[in-house]
Design a protein around this motif. Structure first.
Motif, mmCIF file in Angstrom:
data_model
loop_
_atom_site.group_PDB
_atom_site.id
_atom_site.type_symbol
_atom_site.label_atom_id
_atom_site.label_comp_id
_atom_site.label_asym_id
_atom_site.label_seq_id
_atom_site.Cartn_x
_atom_site.Cartn_y
_atom_site.Cartn_z
ATOM 1 N N ASN A 13 1.549 1.880 -3.678
ATOM 2 C CA ASN A 13 0.410 1.953 -4.594
ATOM 3 C C ASN A 13 0.235 3.376 -5.117
ATOM 4 O O ASN A 13 0.167 4.338 -4.345
ATOM 5 C CB ASN A 13 -0.861 1.484 -3.873
ATOM 6 C CG ASN A 13 -2.056 1.414 -4.800
ATOM 7 O OD1 ASN A 13 -1.928 1.393 -6.014
ATOM 8 N ND2 ASN A 13 -3.234 1.379 -4.204
ATOM 9 N N LEU A 67 0.820 -1.207 0.000
ATOM 10 C CA LEU A 67 0.000 0.000 0.000
ATOM 11 C C LEU A 67 0.855 1.258 0.000
ATOM 12 O O LEU A 67 0.438 2.297 -0.519
ATOM 13 C CB LEU A 67 -0.942 -0.001 1.208
ATOM 14 C CG LEU A 67 -2.096 -1.000 1.166
ATOM 15 C CD1 LEU A 67 -2.914 -0.928 2.446
ATOM 16 C CD2 LEU A 67 -2.983 -0.760 -0.048
ATOM 17 N N PHE A 118 -6.526 3.061 -2.945
ATOM 18 C CA PHE A 118 -6.881 1.676 -2.652
ATOM 19 C C PHE A 118 -8.384 1.478 -2.530
ATOM 20 O O PHE A 118 -8.891 0.390 -2.826
ATOM 21 C CB PHE A 118 -6.189 1.240 -1.363
ATOM 22 C CG PHE A 118 -6.430 -0.194 -0.990
ATOM 23 C CD1 PHE A 118 -5.994 -1.230 -1.799
ATOM 24 C CD2 PHE A 118 -7.094 -0.513 0.190
ATOM 25 C CE1 PHE A 118 -6.223 -2.554 -1.451
ATOM 26 C CE2 PHE A 118 -7.319 -1.827 0.551
ATOM 27 C CZ PHE A 118 -6.882 -2.853 -0.273
#
Length: 338
Positions: free
Chosen positions: A73, A70, A77
């Protein structure tokens, strides 16, 4: 002079104050505990602690692996409509997966719960014994069928036979937009919901049936004696008693619907789009996405799938917590304490 016999009661026999003391009674009870009881208590307590440790370990593992990917990313999300977790940098989100998981599970629950409760009531209060036994046996067998078998049946039989049903929904309810069908193979969230409803039906039916069998017979006989019909007996005596059991059975079915993998992957045409109509092909679920992308995922992609699994884990915990809260609020209206 009064010569009537005395009415004074003789003094009570002396009692052992040590034996009558509550504190000494508890101490005696603890001292009289058998070794087997102590062993069973230790095993039970250890099992409960072990379960909590396992849950905590799972949560810690999922959180750790999810936090790694994460942080890299490039998408949001929660809102990104894309899953490209193998690219560098990764871009992925769970918006479509969360929508598909929730919608398909809601469809399954709306179909399965009323039918399951009706079947359970029929088996316990309407069907003769010669008929209720075989029906209950068949329901038990359906609960043991593997999910892949349901998936194959859904792909080879259910999907081809839903075309007419989809056309009927489009003709009469297509104006709503939610049930509008543009043609094509009926591999949509509605098909997934129907298949999941068939899969969770035996679970909800079996638990509800056992709860209804525990309804107090005296309450039912009293209602009949007052002139109530059979449906009034069920409505006033059986259903209030079994309300908590129905909620528990529904949550068990919902848990399987949320985490079902192979059956959903077999009948759904996945895509990272959220369609207005539940009849249009596309969508996806957490479990289906993990199963379909795990084999080709890199280490980074597997961490992304673990992150989506963490969300499903949290959703499951929230659902079970909500069910426990509902049962705790309504337990005084049920027969749980009778």
């Amino acid at each position: 002079m009064d010569i009537s016999p005395s009415t004074t009661a003789p003094p009570p026999p002396p009692q052992d104050l040590k034996a009558s003391s509550p504190v000494s009674h508890k101490a005696a009870s603890r001292g009289a505990t058998r070794p087997g009881d102590r062993i069973f208590l230790g095993l039970s307590r250890g099992s409960g602690i072990l379960l909590l440790l396992i849950m905590a370990a799972i949560a810690a593992f999922l959180t750790y692996r999810a936090s790694i990917v994460l942080s890299e990313n490039e998408g949001n999300f929660l809102t990104t409509f894309e899953w490209d977790a193998n690219s560098i940098p990764p871009v992925f989100g769970i918006a479509v997966l969360a929508f598909g998981t929730v919608i398909s599970s809601i469809i399954a629950m709306l179909i399965a719960v009323p039918i399951a409760v009706g079947i359970a009531l029929f088996i316990t209060h309407y069907a003769p014994r010669k008929l209720s036994g075989p029906i209950a046996y068949v329901i038990d067998l359906l609960a043991a069928v593997p999910s892949i078998v349901y998936g194959l049946w859904g792909a080879l039989f259910l999907v081809p036979h839903l075309t007419g049903f989809y056309s009927w929904l489009n003709d009469y309810f297509g104006w709503t937009g939610i049930l509008e069908w543009q043609g094509g193979a009926p591999r949509s969230l509605l098909t997934v919901g129907i298949l999941l409803a068939i899969m969770i039906l035996p679970i909800i039916t079996n638990v509800s049936r056992e709860v209804f069998r525990q309804a107090p017979q005296m309450h039912q006989e009293a209602a009949l004696a007052l002139g109530a019909t059979r449906w009034e007996v069920i409505r006033m005596s059986v259903l209030p008693f079994g309300r908590s059991g129905i909620i528990s059975a529904s949550m068990l079915g919902l848990g399987r619907a949320l985490g079902e993998t192979m059956a959903v992957a077999t009948v759904l045409s996945p895509s990272f789009l959220i369609n207005t109509s539940i009849l249009d092909p596309g969508g996806g679920t957490f479990a289906q996405n993990i199963a379909s992308k795990f084999s080709e995922a890199t280490e980074q992609g597997r961490d992304a799938l673990i992150a989506s699994g963490l969300v499903l884990f949290v959703i499951t915990l929230v659902v079970n917590g909500a069910a426990r809260a509902i049962i705790a609020r309504r337990k005084e209206y049920s027969g749980a304490n009778a």
